[in-house]
Write an enzyme that holds these catalytic residues in place. Structure first.
Site, mmCIF file in Angstrom:
data_model
loop_
_atom_site.group_PDB
_atom_site.id
_atom_site.type_symbol
_atom_site.label_atom_id
_atom_site.label_comp_id
_atom_site.label_asym_id
_atom_site.label_seq_id
_atom_site.Cartn_x
_atom_site.Cartn_y
_atom_site.Cartn_z
ATOM 1 N N ASN A 185 1.657 -2.026 1.962
ATOM 2 C CA ASN A 185 1.636 -0.659 2.483
ATOM 3 C C ASN A 185 1.220 -0.581 3.942
ATOM 4 O OD1 ASN A 185 2.324 0.337 -0.140
ATOM 5 N ND2 ASN A 185 0.176 0.112 -0.725
ATOM 6 N N ARG A 186 1.417 -1.660 4.650
ATOM 7 C CA ARG A 186 1.096 -1.751 6.076
ATOM 8 C C ARG A 186 -0.381 -1.518 6.360
ATOM 9 N NH1 ARG A 186 5.229 -3.842 5.374
ATOM 10 N NH2 ARG A 186 7.163 -3.631 6.570
#
Length: 219
Positions: A185-186
């Site tokens: 999810n970065r």
């Protein structure tokens, strides 16, 4: 194209006391993971007018003093470093979802240290350092090969090749070193060592003490 990174979190409590020690640990991990040329790094320089340029070179040495690579001092990067010694280094270790970003100051190493490394290079690479006036315009590949052939005749295998006067090492002394670990999810980890120098207060002004502050950056 998207990649979901899955890895172990990078925590401040697990970092080595200095960035060079942490670099050594991660460099070992990259080598054990089988990355091709983990010592390949992108060197970023800029002209006195602020125009940037970058290229991939090979890291050849590292220790507590910094990172060393070798080049022709007349090349674009050599000329830009001479005019503006502020540089960046990037180690892009994509297969293990890691990268290291260094900012620092570059300077030439001593000629004795350069000579030691030059003598360790393969004979062909020694001749190549003479044959190529790096970054200059040439007419054709045949022209370059012709110069190399002339050098091969002058310095056959087994004969010592002198160190080119305009070729040598550059050491980058880091001011900051950022360790980036990719996550889902970065929500990546970015921990950056920042160089700080403090002077002990005593009657004579004190000696400079080097400290590294660690800060966490938002991904």
């Amino acid at each position: 194209m998207r990649e979901q990174y899955r890895s172990t979190p990078l925590r401040e409590s697990e970092l080595a006391p200095t960035p060079m020690e942490q670099f050594a640990a991660w460099f070992h991990d990259a080598a054990v993971a089988g990355l091709q040329e983990p010592n390949a790094m992108v060197v970023g320089t800029a002209s006195t007018f602020g125009r940037p340029s970058s290229r991939t070179v090979l890291l050849k040495e590292y220790d507590a003093r910094g990172f060393v690579f070798f080049t022709n001092y007349g090349s674009r990067k050599g000329r830009e470093i001479a005019a503006n010694p502020s540089v960046s280094l990037l180690f892009p270790w994509h297969p293990i979802a890691r990268q290291i970003v260094v900012t620092g100051t570059a300077a030439r190493i001593g000629r004795d240290e350069t000579a030691v490394y030059f003598r360790s290079r393969p004979h062909g690479s020694q001749l190549g350092a003479w044959a190529s006036a790096q970054s200059s315009v040439i007419g054709s590949r045949e022209e370059l090969l012709g110069v190399y052939a002339e050098l091969s005749a002058r310095y056959p295998e087994g004969e010592q090749v002198p160190v080119p006067p305009e070729w040598g090492g550059i050491r980058v002394v880091p001011d900051t070193v950022e360790f980036w670990q990719g996550h889902e999810n970065r929500l990546h980890d970015r921990l950056r060592y920042v160089y700080e120098k403090e002077r002990a207060a005593d009657a004579e002004g004190g000696a400079a003490e080097v400290h590294w502050r660690v800060e966490r950056l938002a991904p």
